[in-house]
Design an enzyme around this catalytic site. Structure first.
Site, PDB file in Angstrom:
ATOM      1  N   CYS A 125      -2.514   4.172  10.774  1.00  0.00           N
ATOM      2  CA  CYS A 125      -2.376   5.428  11.683  1.00  0.00           C
ATOM      3  C   CYS A 125      -3.509   5.681  12.224  1.00  0.00           C
ATOM      4  CB  CYS A 125      -2.022   6.443  10.659  1.00  0.00           C
ATOM      5  SG  CYS A 125      -2.944   6.780   9.223  1.00  0.00           S
ATOM      6  N   ASP A 176       0.786  -0.974   4.863  1.00  0.00           N
ATOM      7  CA  ASP A 176       0.361   0.346   5.498  1.00  0.00           C
ATOM      8  C   ASP A 176      -1.124   0.525   5.107  1.00  0.00           C
ATOM      9  OD1 ASP A 176       0.235   2.933   6.764  1.00  0.00           O
ATOM     10  OD2 ASP A 176       1.610   3.762   5.461  1.00  0.00           O
ATOM     11  N   CYS A 198       0.909  -1.016  -0.131  1.00  0.00           N
ATOM     12  CA  CYS A 198      -0.052   0.173   0.032  1.00  0.00           C
ATOM     13  C   CYS A 198       0.817   0.982  -0.071  1.00  0.00           C
ATOM     14  CB  CYS A 198      -1.056  -0.013   1.281  1.00  0.00           C
ATOM     15  SG  CYS A 198      -1.940  -1.682   1.163  1.00  0.00           S
ATOM     16  N   GLY A 247       4.726   7.135  -1.219  1.00  0.00           N
ATOM     17  CA  GLY A 247       6.140   6.473  -1.150  1.00  0.00           C
ATOM     18  C   GLY A 247       6.688   6.821   0.027  1.00  0.00           C
ATOM     19  N   GLY A 248       6.134   7.400   1.013  1.00  0.00           N
ATOM     20  CA  GLY A 248       6.879   7.683   2.224  1.00  0.00           C
ATOM     21  C   GLY A 248       7.649   6.466   3.144  1.00  0.00           C
ATOM     22  N   LYS A 249       6.963   5.526   2.929  1.00  0.00           N
ATOM     23  CA  LYS A 249       7.668   4.270   3.567  1.00  0.00           C
ATOM     24  C   LYS A 249       8.478   3.306   2.646  1.00  0.00           C
ATOM     25  CE  LYS A 249       4.433   3.378   7.588  1.00  0.00           C
ATOM     26  NZ  LYS A 249       3.567   4.712   7.252  1.00  0.00           N
TER      27      LYS A 249
END
Length: 432
Positions: free
Chosen positions: A360, A306, A239, A243-245
């Site tokens: 989150c 995520d 997920c 693209g942060g993770k």
């Protein structure tokens, strides 16, 4: 604009949000487009007022004895901006745009009201229906935990270790005096803004443009580190979103992994290409179709989910979301989480492959309950010890993290009150 005009504008935006049931960001953007005379400082101040009200509108209204938007913006000036009533009155004198000031009785009540005598939902600044959900999820201290989700948030940055260390990145941003994050060894933090202030536009800075840092909450940084990615491994971020993770995982492997990023919504995935180029993360393959992942089935050393969730851990940044949230929305997210976890399980390598489940949210129905349900459906998986995982990958023991024992293992919950991060849930499972 003078203070009176800013107050009037904040009231107008709050009324628009209530009338049209729309996100605060959309309402503020539309107000700015239709009031082009307002400068950036004005728009920032108005936005701060609106967000401050949305974070604590129930407790403000109870203390004022008046839950009108006019009363709430004045409460925010005193509580969040630390302005005295006399100073507010002086600033609004002869300001023809200023809304009517609260009366002496309202100010007296606001100053003397004992919030501890208010109903629990008012103390926590949440809708009534969430009382049972939050108490079940956060335990005896749930009111204080929920109230901390009404604070102003900091601005956190993750150092891209492919290009820099924390000292180098900090030096590049020295004019903003960033401090090291307390729990993440990769983070830098700018404290919450005060009054009418605003955080710097980090994305316009050379340190961001050249890939030294990314904007990422410390809790999200910790979740990526707890995945435990190692050089040479095959990883799937199922997920990936923007693209942060994915970027954090690429840095964790030192550019020596085999990382695959996928998201079912290609529009959400679109920003990842520029972000990968800027971070110089070259070991990432981006996939827009599920069938492209077929060669990875039962081959990935680590799969990261995520998961889609209500965002009930991000209310500091998106306070309007808690007032729009419904039990039906939670049920919808639960169904989506179960489906994506079942999909993810297909890609985990038997005999030691790991599945990391992240949300989150602070709601147990989206977190521990989903892990328990997944383990009932997939007896070939087992939940690992989250505390031991933390001690392996992070410098400090998890005293500031909620440990959630279940099914022979332990999951982790981060909260603003306990860990100083957004609310994040993390569980890592191993496939036998």
């Amino acid at each position: 604009m003078r203070l009176g005009g800013r107050l009037a504008a904040a009231i107008e935006v709050l009324e628009d949000i209530a009338k049209r049931h729309r996100p605060v960001a959309d309402a503020l953007k539309d107000w700015g487009l239709s009031h082009r005379f307002a400068g950036s400082g004005d728009r920032s101040a108005i936005g701060n007022l609106v967000y401050d009200v949305l974070r604590r509108k129930r407790s403000f209204g109870w203390r004022m004895g008046n839950d009108s938007n006019r009363a709430l913006v004045f409460a925010a000036l005193v509580e969040s901006w630390r302005l005295a009533p006399d100073g507010i009155a002086a600033a609004l004198e002869d300001d023809r745009f200023a809304p009517k000031l609260p009366g002496e009785a309202e100010w007296t009540r606001f100053a003397q009201a004992d919030l501890g005598k208010a109903p629990p939902a008012v103390q926590a600044d949440v809708p009534d229906w969430l009382v049972g959900e939050l108490e079940a999820s956060l335990g005896a201290d749930w009111i204080a935990e929920a109230a901390a989700l009404g604070d102003r948030p900091p601005l956190d940055l993750r150092v891209n270790t492919l290009l820099a260390d924390r000292a180098k990145a900090s030096a590049a941003l020295a004019e903003f005096a960033p401090a090291p994050t307390r729990l993440s060894p990769l983070g830098l933090r700018l404290p919450p803004i005060e009054g009418a202030g605003r955080h710097p536009n980090i994305q316009a800075e050379a340190a961001f443009q050249t890939g030294l840092v990314e904007v990422q909450d410390e809790g999200s940084q910790l979740a990526a580190l707890l995945v435990g990615a190692r050089p040479g491994e095959t990883l799937l971020d199922l997920c990936a979103g923007a693209g942060g993770k994915t970027l954090a995982l690429a840095a964790a492997t030192g550019g020596e992994g085999h990382l695959h990023a996928f998201d079912a919504d290609r529009r959400r995935l679109a920003p990842i290409y520029d972000r990968l180029r800027r971070a110089e993360a070259r070991d990432v393959a981006v996939h827009g179709r599920m069938e492209d992942l077929a060669p990875l089935e039962a081959k990935a050393d680590r799969v990261v989910v995520d998961a889609p969730c209500t965002g009930a851990g991000t209310w500091r940044r998106r306070p309007d979301a808690k007032w729009r949230l419904s039990s039906q929305a939670v049920e919808k997210r639960i169904a989506e989480q179960d489906a994506v976890l079942d999909t993810a399980s297909r890609f985990v390598r038997p005999g030691g492959g790991r599945l990391a489940f992240i949300t989150c949210s602070v709601l147990a129905r989206e977190n521990t309950a989903r892990v328990e349900a997944f383990l009932r459906r997939h007896p070939d998986f087992a939940l690992e010890d989250g505390g031991a995982n933390w001690r392996e990958h992070l410098p400090e023991a998890p005293e500031d993290v909620h440990l959630r024992p279940l099914e022979g293992g332990t999951a982790l919950l981060l909260t603003p009150r306990r860990s100083g991060t957004d609310g994040f849930f993390f569980a890592r499972l191993v496939r036998r």
